[in-house]
Design a protein around this motif. Structure first.
Motif, mmCIF file in Angstrom:
data_model
loop_
_atom_site.group_PDB
_atom_site.id
_atom_site.type_symbol
_atom_site.label_atom_id
_atom_site.label_comp_id
_atom_site.label_asym_id
_atom_site.label_seq_id
_atom_site.Cartn_x
_atom_site.Cartn_y
_atom_site.Cartn_z
ATOM 1 N N GLN A 2 0.834 -1.179 0.000
ATOM 2 C CA GLN A 2 0.000 0.000 0.000
ATOM 3 C C GLN A 2 0.882 1.246 0.000
ATOM 4 O OE1 GLN A 2 -3.910 -0.534 2.421
ATOM 5 N NE2 GLN A 2 -2.301 -1.460 3.671
ATOM 6 N N SER A 3 0.432 2.278 -0.698
ATOM 7 C CA SER A 3 1.218 3.512 -0.775
ATOM 8 C C SER A 3 0.368 4.706 -0.357
ATOM 9 C CB SER A 3 1.759 3.726 -2.192
ATOM 10 O OG SER A 3 0.694 3.824 -3.121
ATOM 11 N N ILE A 4 1.023 5.639 0.336
ATOM 12 C CA ILE A 4 0.358 6.859 0.784
ATOM 13 C C ILE A 4 1.033 8.053 0.120
ATOM 14 C CG2 ILE A 4 -0.135 8.361 2.756
ATOM 15 C CD1 ILE A 4 0.167 5.813 4.525
ATOM 16 N N GLY A 5 0.255 8.899 -0.507
ATOM 17 C CA GLY A 5 0.763 10.159 -1.009
ATOM 18 C C GLY A 5 0.477 11.216 0.041
ATOM 19 N N MET A 122 -0.472 13.805 -9.784
ATOM 20 C CA MET A 122 0.017 12.504 -9.326
ATOM 21 C C MET A 122 -1.008 11.717 -8.502
ATOM 22 S SD MET A 122 3.972 13.327 -8.308
ATOM 23 C CE MET A 122 4.228 11.584 -7.900
ATOM 24 N N GLU A 123 -2.271 12.106 -8.574
ATOM 25 C CA GLU A 123 -3.282 11.429 -7.755
ATOM 26 C C GLU A 123 -3.321 9.922 -7.975
ATOM 27 O OE1 GLU A 123 -5.557 15.233 -9.088
ATOM 28 O OE2 GLU A 123 -3.739 14.150 -9.671
ATOM 29 N N ASP A 124 -3.089 9.496 -9.211
ATOM 30 C CA ASP A 124 -3.229 8.074 -9.542
ATOM 31 C C ASP A 124 -2.008 7.242 -9.160
ATOM 32 O OD1 ASP A 124 -5.711 8.658 -10.617
ATOM 33 O OD2 ASP A 124 -4.953 8.893 -12.656
ATOM 34 N N GLN A 125 -0.982 7.871 -8.613
ATOM 35 C CA GLN A 125 0.243 7.146 -8.285
ATOM 36 C C GLN A 125 0.153 6.422 -6.944
ATOM 37 O OE1 GLN A 125 2.860 6.989 -10.433
ATOM 38 N NE2 GLN A 125 1.766 8.297 -11.882
ATOM 39 N N PHE A 126 -0.868 6.763 -6.128
ATOM 40 C CA PHE A 126 -0.923 6.252 -4.758
ATOM 41 C C PHE A 126 -2.267 5.606 -4.441
ATOM 42 C CE2 PHE A 126 1.730 10.060 -5.017
ATOM 43 C CZ PHE A 126 2.958 9.522 -4.631
ATOM 44 N N ASP A 127 -2.239 4.698 -3.472
ATOM 45 C CA ASP A 127 -3.476 4.044 -3.029
ATOM 46 C C ASP A 127 -4.306 4.991 -2.165
ATOM 47 O OD1 ASP A 127 -2.904 1.413 -4.166
ATOM 48 O OD2 ASP A 127 -1.347 1.264 -2.636
ATOM 49 N N TYR A 128 -3.613 5.793 -1.362
ATOM 50 C CA TYR A 128 -4.302 6.730 -0.471
ATOM 51 C C TYR A 128 -3.598 8.088 -0.531
ATOM 52 C CZ TYR A 128 -5.742 2.223 1.446
ATOM 53 O OH TYR A 128 -6.208 0.942 1.587
ATOM 54 N N ILE A 186 -1.776 11.362 17.439
ATOM 55 C CA ILE A 186 -3.008 10.579 17.601
ATOM 56 C C ILE A 186 -3.704 10.397 16.257
ATOM 57 C CG2 ILE A 186 -5.348 10.639 18.559
ATOM 58 C CD1 ILE A 186 -4.134 12.005 21.049
ATOM 59 N N GLN A 187 -3.780 11.474 15.487
ATOM 60 C CA GLN A 187 -4.434 11.394 14.173
ATOM 61 C C GLN A 187 -3.706 10.417 13.247
ATOM 62 O OE1 GLN A 187 -5.916 15.275 12.393
ATOM 63 N NE2 GLN A 187 -4.677 16.107 14.057
ATOM 64 N N VAL A 188 -2.373 10.527 13.200
ATOM 65 C CA VAL A 188 -1.587 9.663 12.318
ATOM 66 C C VAL A 188 -1.711 8.208 12.747
ATOM 67 C CG1 VAL A 188 0.742 9.122 11.511
ATOM 68 C CG2 VAL A 188 0.012 11.503 11.708
ATOM 69 N N SER A 189 -1.657 7.963 14.053
ATOM 70 C CA SER A 189 -1.758 6.601 14.576
ATOM 71 C C SER A 189 -3.097 5.962 14.205
ATOM 72 C CB SER A 189 -1.585 6.621 16.098
ATOM 73 O OG SER A 189 -1.682 5.319 16.630
ATOM 74 N N LYS A 190 -4.176 6.726 14.313
ATOM 75 C CA LYS A 190 -5.500 6.198 13.970
ATOM 76 C C LYS A 190 -5.603 5.866 12.484
ATOM 77 C CE LYS A 190 -8.240 8.330 17.659
ATOM 78 N NZ LYS A 190 -9.305 9.321 17.987
ATOM 79 N N LEU A 191 -5.035 6.743 11.650
ATOM 80 C CA LEU A 191 -5.073 6.486 10.208
ATOM 81 C C LEU A 191 -4.302 5.220 9.855
ATOM 82 C CD1 LEU A 191 -4.628 10.109 8.792
ATOM 83 C CD2 LEU A 191 -6.660 8.652 8.607
ATOM 84 N N LEU A 192 -3.154 5.020 10.499
ATOM 85 C CA LEU A 192 -2.372 3.809 10.242
ATOM 86 C C LEU A 192 -3.112 2.566 10.724
ATOM 87 C CD1 LEU A 192 1.282 4.938 11.104
ATOM 88 C CD2 LEU A 192 0.302 4.504 8.844
ATOM 89 N N GLN A 193 -3.771 2.670 11.849
ATOM 90 C CA GLN A 193 -4.552 1.536 12.352
ATOM 91 C C GLN A 193 -5.643 1.152 11.369
ATOM 92 O OE1 GLN A 193 -6.006 2.456 16.290
ATOM 93 N NE2 GLN A 193 -3.942 2.817 17.101
ATOM 94 N N ASN A 194 -6.238 2.174 10.731
ATOM 95 C CA ASN A 194 -7.283 1.912 9.733
ATOM 96 C C ASN A 194 -6.740 1.152 8.530
ATOM 97 O OD1 ASN A 194 -9.167 3.254 11.296
ATOM 98 N ND2 ASN A 194 -8.959 5.195 10.197
ATOM 99 N N LEU A 195 -5.425 1.277 8.290
ATOM 100 C CA LEU A 195 -4.796 0.558 7.188
ATOM 101 C C LEU A 195 -4.248 -0.795 7.631
ATOM 102 C CD1 LEU A 195 -2.800 3.422 5.363
ATOM 103 C CD2 LEU A 195 -5.092 2.539 4.870
ATOM 104 N N GLY A 196 -4.480 -1.137 8.897
ATOM 105 C CA GLY A 196 -4.012 -2.417 9.403
ATOM 106 C C GLY A 196 -2.541 -2.430 9.767
ATOM 107 N N TRP A 197 -1.971 -1.229 9.981
ATOM 108 C CA TRP A 197 -0.544 -1.122 10.281
ATOM 109 C C TRP A 197 -0.313 -1.189 11.789
ATOM 110 C CZ3 TRP A 197 3.788 -1.488 7.630
ATOM 111 C CH2 TRP A 197 4.970 -1.028 8.170
ATOM 112 N N THR A 198 0.604 -2.063 12.195
ATOM 113 C CA THR A 198 0.948 -2.208 13.596
ATOM 114 C C THR A 198 2.399 -1.810 13.794
ATOM 115 O OG1 THR A 198 -0.601 -4.053 13.849
ATOM 116 C CG2 THR A 198 1.083 -3.769 15.567
#
Length: 205
Positions: A2-5, A122-128, A186-198
């Protein structure tokens, strides 16, 4: 993979979010650093910029003086578009290469900090796409303090980019950087959790 822009307005705190992602074990590529390397003396991109803007933008060492170049492009939309047309293709190719290398290396998640993501198409270069946002007065204050700019110069840099509201409307997630670092984390951590990142679980498949 998965990629984040990661993008947003100028001086909204993109680098702070990038630093948090690194601390949370997410690899981060900085597009500005790619662009800086592309402008190093002797590169094809360097030669094209000199041909377009002249040798007056060089410093005493024969390197591009980014402050001189910035004064030209941030006050002249035509000049800015001309510079972007030279640099963006090189940056996009390098980002595509790095993302492929990460995928081939079984990296699970990678972020790319791209200040002009939307402007460069570059919108199409990333998943999110994550947009970091902040009040305009905070942007101007940070620019003046960080880069030693006048208020007029700072406003010109803000105005040279897409309006934040437009970027927010096109984002998968908006990170509000109007509080403290803890709130940002806190915001970044929640977003990563939503992506299944631990955090600490490893970043390879």
């Amino acid at each position: 993979m998965q990629s984040i822009g990661l993008t947003g307005g100028i001086a909204t705190g993109k680098s702070s979010v990038a630093d948090l992602l690194k601390r949370m074990d997410v690899p981060v590529l900085n597009a500005d650093e790619v662009a800086h390397r592309a402008l190093e003396t002797g590169t094809d991109t360097f030669m094209l910029v000199i041909q377009s803007f002249g040798k007056d933008i060089l410093d005493f060492n024969g390197e591009i003086d980014r402050r001189k170049l910035g004064r030209i492009v941030f006050n002249n939309p035509e000049a800015r578009h001309r510079l972007e047309a030279i640099i963006h293709p090189t940056v996009i190719r390098e980002i595509q290469t790095r993302l492929k290398q990460a995928a081939d290396g079984c990296i699970k998640l990678m972020a790319v900090e791209v200040p002009l993501l939307f402007e460069a198409g570059m919108e199409d270069q990333f998943d999110y796409i994550w947009v970091v946002s902040a009040p305009t007065h905070a942007q101007l204050k940070r620019l003046q303090e960080r880069d030693g700019l006048s208020k007029v110069e700072a406003q010109a840099r803000v105005d040279s980019q897409w309006p934040l509201a437009l970027k927010e409307a096109k984002a998968d997630a908006v990170i509000q950087n109007s509080g403290n670092l803890q709130d940002l984390e806190i915001q970044v951590s929640k977003l990563l959790q939503n992506l299944g990142w631990t955090v600490g679980a490893g970043n390879r498949n």
